[in-house]
Design an enzyme around this catalytic site. Structure first.
Site, PDB file in Angstrom:
ATOM      1  CD  GLU A 132      -3.188  -0.825   2.017  1.00 30.57           C
ATOM      2  OE1 GLU A 132      -3.410   0.321   2.425  1.00 30.57           O
ATOM      3  OE2 GLU A 132      -3.935  -1.787   2.242  1.00 30.57           O
ATOM      4  CE1 TYR A 155      -1.072  -0.827   7.890  1.00 31.74           C
ATOM      5  CE2 TYR A 155      -1.744  -0.859   5.584  1.00 31.74           C
ATOM      6  CZ  TYR A 155      -1.064  -1.429   6.642  1.00 31.74           C
ATOM      7  OH  TYR A 155      -0.363  -2.597   6.459  1.00 31.74           O
TER       8      TYR A 155
HETATM    9  P1  NAD Z   1      -2.701  -7.808  12.727  1.00 32.43           P
HETATM   10  O1  NAD Z   1      -3.435  -6.543  12.956  1.00 32.43           O
HETATM   11  O2  NAD Z   1      -3.441  -9.083  12.546  1.00 32.43           O
HETATM   12  O3  NAD Z   1      -1.673  -8.065  13.926  1.00 32.43           O
HETATM   13  C1  NAD Z   1      -0.886  -7.054  14.477  1.00 32.43           C
HETATM   14  C2  NAD Z   1      -0.265  -7.579  15.765  1.00 32.43           C
HETATM   15  O4  NAD Z   1       0.553  -6.523  16.314  1.00 32.43           O
HETATM   16  C3  NAD Z   1      -1.298  -7.939  16.847  1.00 32.43           C
HETATM   17  O5  NAD Z   1      -0.953  -9.153  17.451  1.00 32.43           O
HETATM   18  C4  NAD Z   1      -1.205  -6.790  17.829  1.00 32.43           C
HETATM   19  O6  NAD Z   1      -1.520  -7.163  19.171  1.00 32.43           O
HETATM   20  C5  NAD Z   1       0.260  -6.384  17.691  1.00 32.43           C
HETATM   21  N1  NAD Z   1       0.471  -4.978  18.066  1.00 32.43           N
HETATM   22  C6  NAD Z   1      -0.238  -3.894  17.631  1.00 32.43           C
HETATM   23  N2  NAD Z   1       0.231  -2.784  18.225  1.00 32.43           N
HETATM   24  C7  NAD Z   1       1.264  -3.169  19.011  1.00 32.43           C
HETATM   25  C8  NAD Z   1       2.155  -2.461  19.860  1.00 32.43           C
HETATM   26  N3  NAD Z   1       2.063  -1.138  20.022  1.00 32.43           N
HETATM   27  N4  NAD Z   1       3.130  -3.150  20.509  1.00 32.43           N
HETATM   28  C9  NAD Z   1       3.218  -4.503  20.354  1.00 32.43           C
HETATM   29  N5  NAD Z   1       2.388  -5.221  19.592  1.00 32.43           N
HETATM   30  C10 NAD Z   1       1.423  -4.557  18.913  1.00 32.43           C
HETATM   31  O7  NAD Z   1      -1.740  -7.511  11.498  1.00 32.43           O
HETATM   32  P2  NAD Z   1      -1.321  -8.454  10.283  1.00 32.43           P
HETATM   33  O8  NAD Z   1      -2.349  -8.385   9.243  1.00 32.43           O
HETATM   34  O9  NAD Z   1      -0.871  -9.751  10.804  1.00 32.43           O
HETATM   35  O10 NAD Z   1      -0.056  -7.630   9.733  1.00 32.43           O
HETATM   36  C11 NAD Z   1       1.248  -7.855  10.273  1.00 32.43           C
HETATM   37  C12 NAD Z   1       2.228  -6.953   9.554  1.00 32.43           C
HETATM   38  O11 NAD Z   1       2.223  -7.256   8.165  1.00 32.43           O
HETATM   39  C13 NAD Z   1       1.914  -5.474   9.670  1.00 32.43           C
HETATM   40  O12 NAD Z   1       3.130  -4.784   9.808  1.00 32.43           O
HETATM   41  C14 NAD Z   1       1.235  -5.132   8.354  1.00 32.43           C
HETATM   42  O13 NAD Z   1       1.443  -3.788   8.022  1.00 32.43           O
HETATM   43  C15 NAD Z   1       1.961  -6.065   7.415  1.00 32.43           C
HETATM   44  N6  NAD Z   1       1.187  -6.496   6.232  1.00 32.43           N
HETATM   45  C16 NAD Z   1      -0.072  -7.000   6.361  1.00 32.43           C
HETATM   46  C17 NAD Z   1      -0.750  -7.455   5.234  1.00 32.43           C
HETATM   47  C18 NAD Z   1      -2.131  -8.056   5.312  1.00 32.43           C
HETATM   48  O14 NAD Z   1      -2.736  -8.318   4.274  1.00 32.43           O
HETATM   49  N7  NAD Z   1      -2.676  -8.316   6.501  1.00 32.43           N
HETATM   50  C19 NAD Z   1      -0.139  -7.364   3.975  1.00 32.43           C
HETATM   51  C20 NAD Z   1       1.147  -6.819   3.880  1.00 32.43           C
HETATM   52  C21 NAD Z   1       1.807  -6.400   5.017  1.00 32.43           C
HETATM   53  O1  DAU Z   2      -2.284  -4.640   0.396  1.00 31.52           O
HETATM   54  C1  DAU Z   2      -1.845  -5.033   1.651  1.00 31.52           C
HETATM   55  C2  DAU Z   2      -2.815  -4.558   2.712  1.00 31.52           C
HETATM   56  O2  DAU Z   2      -3.968  -5.367   2.594  1.00 31.52           O
HETATM   57  C3  DAU Z   2      -2.250  -4.635   4.120  1.00 31.52           C
HETATM   58  O3  DAU Z   2      -1.158  -3.761   4.237  1.00 31.52           O
HETATM   59  C4  DAU Z   2      -3.314  -4.263   5.155  1.00 31.52           C
HETATM   60  O4  DAU Z   2      -2.809  -4.451   6.465  1.00 31.52           O
HETATM   61  C5  DAU Z   2      -4.510  -5.154   4.940  1.00 31.52           C
HETATM   62  O5  DAU Z   2      -5.552  -4.770   5.818  1.00 31.52           O
HETATM   63  C6  DAU Z   2      -5.006  -5.082   3.503  1.00 31.52           C
HETATM   64  O6  DAU Z   2      -5.552  -3.782   3.214  1.00 31.52           O
HETATM   65  P1  DAU Z   2      -6.898  -3.584   2.352  1.00 31.52           P
HETATM   66  O7  DAU Z   2      -7.479  -2.276   2.704  1.00 31.52           O
HETATM   67  O8  DAU Z   2      -6.664  -3.885   0.923  1.00 31.52           O
HETATM   68  O9  DAU Z   2      -7.762  -4.823   2.962  1.00 31.52           O
HETATM   69  P2  DAU Z   2      -9.296  -4.933   3.372  1.00 31.52           P
HETATM   70  O10 DAU Z   2      -9.543  -6.371   3.658  1.00 31.52           O
HETATM   71  O11 DAU Z   2      -9.664  -3.944   4.427  1.00 31.52           O
HETATM   72  O12 DAU Z   2     -10.057  -4.533   2.046  1.00 31.52           O
HETATM   73  C7  DAU Z   2      -9.870  -5.258   0.842  1.00 31.52           C
HETATM   74  C8  DAU Z   2     -10.742  -4.621  -0.225  1.00 31.52           C
HETATM   75  O13 DAU Z   2     -12.125  -4.882   0.118  1.00 31.52           O
HETATM   76  C9  DAU Z   2     -10.612  -3.118  -0.311  1.00 31.52           C
HETATM   77  O14 DAU Z   2     -10.758  -2.710  -1.666  1.00 31.52           O
HETATM   78  C10 DAU Z   2     -11.785  -2.594   0.510  1.00 31.52           C
HETATM   79  C11 DAU Z   2     -12.849  -3.659   0.285  1.00 31.52           C
HETATM   80  N1  DAU Z   2     -13.794  -3.840   1.419  1.00 31.52           N
HETATM   81  C12 DAU Z   2     -13.273  -4.060   2.650  1.00 31.52           C
HETATM   82  C13 DAU Z   2     -14.118  -4.215   3.750  1.00 31.52           C
HETATM   83  C14 DAU Z   2     -13.549  -4.438   5.128  1.00 31.52           C
HETATM   84  C15 DAU Z   2     -15.159  -3.807   1.198  1.00 31.52           C
HETATM   85  O15 DAU Z   2     -15.624  -3.632   0.056  1.00 31.52           O
HETATM   86  N2  DAU Z   2     -15.989  -3.956   2.285  1.00 31.52           N
HETATM   87  C16 DAU Z   2     -15.536  -4.141   3.544  1.00 31.52           C
HETATM   88  O16 DAU Z   2     -16.359  -4.261   4.494  1.00 31.52           O
END
Ligand code: NAD
Ligand code: DAU
Length: 348
Positions: A132, A155
């Site tokens: 992102e 974010y």
């Molecule tokens: P998540 O929200 O599921 O988990 C985040 C974790 O961090 C939780 O266990 C939370 O308790 C902990 N945390 C939050 N604030 C904290 C703090 N101040 N101190 C210590 N721990 C803290 O997140 P996720 O989806 O597993 O993402 C993990 C990492 O990967 C993030 O850095 C996110 O930006 C990155 N990422 C996520 C995605 C995705 O699709 N979910 C994609 C690409 C990158």
């Molecule tokens: O691309 C990586 C990112 O993917 C990570 O860095 C973020 O931590 C992770 O949350 C995710 O971000 P998105 O914003 O892409 O994910 P999300 O699941 O929130 O949304 C995916 C798509 O679906 C986006 O286009 C918004 C849409 N959406 C999401 C929600 C929650 C809906 O249409 N309705 C919804 O209720």
């Protein structure tokens, strides 16, 4: 090796912790997590008794605590995942994202720099980031490692800022770092505020599926276990001071993905074909909604030999099966504060 993994009670972090604990019994793995709403020790209950595993409850925004933890434990490696991770929450409370994602990352960088004190042999700071940071693509093109940063949400701005600081510590102090920028993950243990687990849960409950805008937004989806495999590989084989993009070569328009999920869920629930699709409800768009993300993961493929191991249909089916096999996990995380979040986000 003594490795600190941050955010290991969260979605992706829990898969990374499990992989490191089980694959590297000679490493000591420390999982540091504040256990926010997104952190859940149930995610890693299966490995909590392993002799090479230690859980530390703590907040990365607390500099004194982080300094003293690094001083006591003398980590050689850091895999930093802890973050506020949900775009919708960042729109409502941007400062929380600056605190954890920017200040928290700074505290970890400062602590690592201080204990390593210029002796960087065998040390590594691995920062886990997101696609992102590159902003939004139009209909064509892919994000590469050289695409300019152009974040649009609080974010992604906070993640971009943390990436810049990691890189700056590498340039200025020589801190050995590596950064990966990954696309959208899905899979077991995904908190039901994000698209796939939220809609999966709503289908089970027969609740509306709130599609933002016209549903023609595109994301590139990767199975979380493939992300954990990539993190393992980059931590061990990635080059210092490099960035690697990680993606699924798997673009889906939201509306098409939701229809596929509905079809697989109808089968699983024994509902008539087309039943769950009737729950699709178009709602007000997300402000600043990025049109399209898509990763060019050629570098990690060519340099490190990484590729996704499952197709989207397989990964989605495994994800659905996991939620059905773990109804108590879903019930626990959707009780209490979750209801309040849901009402504020979707029903007010
Ligand atoms: P998540 O929200 O599921 O988990 C985040 C974790 O961090 C939780 O266990 C939370 O308790 C902990 N945390 C939050 N604030 C904290 C703090 N101040 N101190 C210590 N721990 C803290 O997140 P996720 O989806 O597993 O993402 C993990 C990492 O990967 C993030 O850095 C996110 O930006 C990155 N990422 C996520 C995605 C995705 O699709 N979910 C994609 C690409 C990158
Ligand atoms: O691309 C990586 C990112 O993917 C990570 O860095 C973020 O931590 C992770 O949350 C995710 O971000 P998105 O914003 O892409 O994910 P999300 O699941 O929130 O949304 C995916 C798509 O679906 C986006 O286009 C918004 C849409 N959406 C999401 C929600 C929650 C809906 O249409 N309705 C919804 O209720």
């Amino acid at each position: 090796m003594k490795i600190l993994i941050t955010g290991g009670a969260g979605f992706i972090g829990s898969h990374v912790v499990r992989r490191f604990v089980l694959n590297y019994p000679h490493y000591q793995i420390y999982n540091l997590d504040a256990l926010t709403y997104a952190g859940n020790l149930e995610n890693i209950v299966d490995i909590e008794e392993q002799p090479n595993y230690t859980f530390v409850k703590g907040d990365i925004t607390d500099a004194a605590f982080i300094d003293s933890l690094f001083e006591t434990e003398q980590f050689n490696g850091v895999v930093h995942l802890a973050a506020e991770s949900h775009v919708d929450r960042s729109i409502k409370d941007p400062l929380a994202f600056v605190k954890t994602n920017v200040i928290g990352t700074m505290n970890l960088l400062n602590a690592a720099k201080s204990i390593w004190n210029g002796d960087y042999e065998g040390k590594r700071f691995y920062h886990v980031s997101t696609d992102e940071v590159y902003g939004a693509l139009g209909a064509e093109g892919l994000f590469t490692e050289t695409t300019s940063y152009d974040p649009n949400s609080p974010y992604s701005a906070s993640k971009a800022s943390s990436d810049h600081f990691v890189r700056a510590y590498g340039e200025t102090y020589g801190l050995p770092y590596v950064i990966t920028n990954c696309s959208n993950n899905y899979g077991p243990n995904h908190f039901p505020e994000k698209l796939i687990p939220l809609f999966l849960n709503n289908i089970i409950q027969n609740k509306p599926l709130p599609v933002y805008g016209d549903g023609n937004y595109t994301r590139d989806w990767l199975y979380v276990i493939d992300h954990a495999r990539a993190i393992d590989l980059v931590f061990h084989k990635g080059k210092h001071a490099e960035t690697y993009n990680i993606g699924g070569f798997n673009e889906w328009k939201n509306i098409d993905l939701v229809k596929l999920l509905c079809a697989q869920m109808d089968q699983k629930l024994g509902r008539p074909e087309g039943d769950s699709e009737q729950l699709i409800t178009y709602v007000k768009d997300r402000p600043g909604h990025d049109l399209r993300y898509a990763i060019d993961a050629t570098k990690i493929k060519n340099e490190l030999g990484w590729e996704p191991s499952v197709t989207f249909e397989e990964g989605l089916q495994q994800t659905i099966d996991w939620y059905f096999d773990n109804p108590e996990w879903l019930a626990n995380v959707t009780s209490g504060a979750y209801q309040e979040y849901y009402t504020k986000q979707y029903e007010e």
